[in-house]
Design a protein around this motif. Structure first.
Motif, mmCIF file in Angstrom:
data_model
loop_
_atom_site.group_PDB
_atom_site.id
_atom_site.type_symbol
_atom_site.label_atom_id
_atom_site.label_comp_id
_atom_site.label_asym_id
_atom_site.label_seq_id
_atom_site.Cartn_x
_atom_site.Cartn_y
_atom_site.Cartn_z
ATOM 1 N N UNK A 1 0.842 -1.168 -0.069
ATOM 2 C CA UNK A 1 0.044 0.110 -0.039
ATOM 3 C C UNK A 1 0.874 1.175 0.137
ATOM 4 N N UNK A 2 0.702 2.070 -0.973
ATOM 5 C CA UNK A 2 1.558 3.410 -1.263
ATOM 6 C C UNK A 2 1.145 4.147 -0.253
ATOM 7 N N UNK A 3 -0.143 4.499 -0.312
ATOM 8 C CA UNK A 3 -0.867 5.748 0.584
ATOM 9 C C UNK A 3 -1.840 4.966 1.516
ATOM 10 N N UNK A 4 -1.834 5.195 2.512
ATOM 11 C CA UNK A 4 -2.813 4.922 3.558
ATOM 12 C C UNK A 4 -3.484 6.004 4.265
ATOM 13 N N UNK A 5 -4.785 6.468 3.997
ATOM 14 C CA UNK A 5 -5.328 7.470 4.567
ATOM 15 C C UNK A 5 -6.551 7.465 5.499
ATOM 16 N N UNK A 6 -6.636 7.841 6.594
ATOM 17 C CA UNK A 6 -7.773 7.748 7.744
ATOM 18 C C UNK A 6 -8.322 8.970 7.683
ATOM 19 N N UNK B 1 3.341 1.569 8.858
ATOM 20 C CA UNK B 1 4.388 2.405 8.191
ATOM 21 C C UNK B 1 5.543 2.002 8.717
ATOM 22 N N UNK B 2 5.846 1.638 9.984
ATOM 23 C CA UNK B 2 7.135 0.943 10.414
ATOM 24 C C UNK B 2 7.426 -0.313 10.005
ATOM 25 N N UNK B 3 6.298 -0.977 9.976
ATOM 26 C CA UNK B 3 6.549 -2.418 9.276
ATOM 27 C C UNK B 3 6.758 -2.579 7.751
ATOM 28 N N UNK B 4 6.471 -1.345 7.090
ATOM 29 C CA UNK B 4 6.391 -1.674 5.665
ATOM 30 C C UNK B 4 5.168 -2.126 4.891
ATOM 31 N N UNK B 5 4.126 -2.420 5.601
ATOM 32 C CA UNK B 5 3.048 -2.662 5.063
ATOM 33 C C UNK B 5 2.298 -1.449 4.489
ATOM 34 N N UNK B 6 2.713 -0.139 4.866
ATOM 35 C CA UNK B 6 2.140 1.035 4.295
ATOM 36 C C UNK B 6 3.506 2.008 4.029
ATOM 37 N N UNK B 7 3.465 2.414 2.774
ATOM 38 C CA UNK B 7 4.719 3.352 2.471
ATOM 39 C C UNK B 7 4.742 4.753 3.024
ATOM 40 N N UNK B 8 3.388 5.030 3.005
ATOM 41 C CA UNK B 8 2.957 6.598 3.297
ATOM 42 C C UNK B 8 1.475 6.699 4.157
ATOM 43 N N UNK B 9 1.523 7.085 5.518
ATOM 44 C CA UNK B 9 0.130 7.258 5.737
ATOM 45 C C UNK B 9 -0.224 8.992 5.908
ATOM 46 N N UNK B 10 -1.630 8.997 6.049
ATOM 47 C CA UNK B 10 -2.050 10.227 6.060
ATOM 48 C C UNK B 10 -3.389 10.428 6.666
ATOM 49 N N UNK B 11 -3.795 11.915 7.226
ATOM 50 C CA UNK B 11 -4.989 11.983 7.813
ATOM 51 C C UNK B 11 -5.726 13.072 6.990
#
Length: 301
Positions: free
Chosen positions: A62-67, A152-162
């Motif tokens: 997952x390159x971008x994970x937004x909540x 993000x720390x585990x590498x499952x998501x490259x970038x996170x956002x809100x």
């Protein structure tokens, strides 16, 4: 689960279709009912949403994970309405109807969600006041936000956002969680001019810390209970998926409520085309007190 898939893509697993150069974006909308026993947004629903996306797309990065939190998004929309009312007052264009004052919490509902702790008073400085009507206590969202930080720390998501936070809310969330987002999304409606962007304070704060500020056009109320019940009636969801739970004495199984909506998209980076997109909705029932319950008999020993 209710899945709304791309009608033009019959095979949704991108590993099967042979796409090798792609960017996957996932946005999780935490609805008002996505809470735990303490009435706080639950990170369990984030895990559920990602498992469902993985089921559709396969084991992909997952390159971008937004909540997006429904409470914050709704307040952001209310704040915009308040700004418009203030502009109308200045120009003398107010209608003759009386103004109604907000009731209870900033949302006008669920006042229990505005609790604060002793540590929160240390985090919020009196000089950094949020706009009127905005949520000022971000501690209730820290647990979910930290779960994104772990991904993000585990590498499952490259970038996170809100999504839909202002500068004061973002600053408080970063300070309380110790996790800085890579992306901050702000709502842009189609009626706004192209040169109108996020407020200067948010833009400056994000630039100093290397955050990317992007725009979105998602509704502040992605899916409410009434809309879901209308869909459930039209598509006979309750009849097709009856609950098997048995309520304890004095309780009943309430109607299904939507907990979260996951929106995912797969972009072919070389061609700039959307290869796959879809929505997943999760709804479940609550066990609530039965108003018609028979009072229990009291026995003395």
């Amino acid at each position: 689960m209710l899945e709304i898939l791309d009608p033009y893509n019959l095979r949704n697993n991108i590993q099967v279709t042979g796409i090798t150069d792609y960017r996957v974006s996932v946005k999780i909308f935490m609805l008002p009912a996505a809470v735990d026993a303490n009435n706080r947004p639950s990170s369990m629903y984030v895990k559920q949403a990602l498992l469902c996306v993985e089921k559709q797309l396969g084991m992909v990065k997952i390159d971008e994970l937004i909540v997006s939190f429904a409470e914050i998004s709704a307040n952001d929309e209310d704040a915009e309405d308040d700004d418009e009312d203030n502009e109308d007052r200045e120009t003398g264009q107010l209608d003759s109807s009386p103004l109604e004052s907000p009731v209870g919490s900033p949302l006008g509902v669920l006042p229990a969600r505005t609790e604060t702790s002793s540590t929160d008073s240390l985090e919020t400085s009196p000089t950094a006041a949020c706009p009127e009507g905005a949520i000022t206590d971000m501690s209730r969202y820290v647990k979910v936000w930290r779960s994104l930080g772990k991904l993000r720390a585990s590498g499952e998501a490259l970038k996170i956002g809100i999504s839909d936070v202002n500068k004061q809310q973002l600053e408080q969330l970063c300070r309380q969680s110790g996790i800085t987002p890579d992306i901050v999304q702000v709502r842009m409606s189609g009626n706004e001019p192209q040169d109108q962007g996020p407020d200067d304070e948010l833009r400056a704060y994000a630039r100093e810390r290397g955050m990317f500020v992007g725009a979105h056009a998602d509704s502040p109320e992605m899916l409410n209970d009434w809309t879901f019940q209308t869909l459930a009636t039209d598509f006979k969801i309750n009849e097709k998926f009856p609950t098997t739970e048995v309520a304890p004495l004095g309780y009943k199984i309430d109607f299904m409520r939507p907990r979260w909506v996951a929106s995912y998209s797969v972009m072919q980076t070389k061609r700039g085309l959307v290869a796959n997109r879809g929505y997943i909705v999760m709804a479940s029932s609550d066990c609530v007190l039965n108003p018609n319950r028979v009072p229990r008999k009291k026995y003395s020993v």
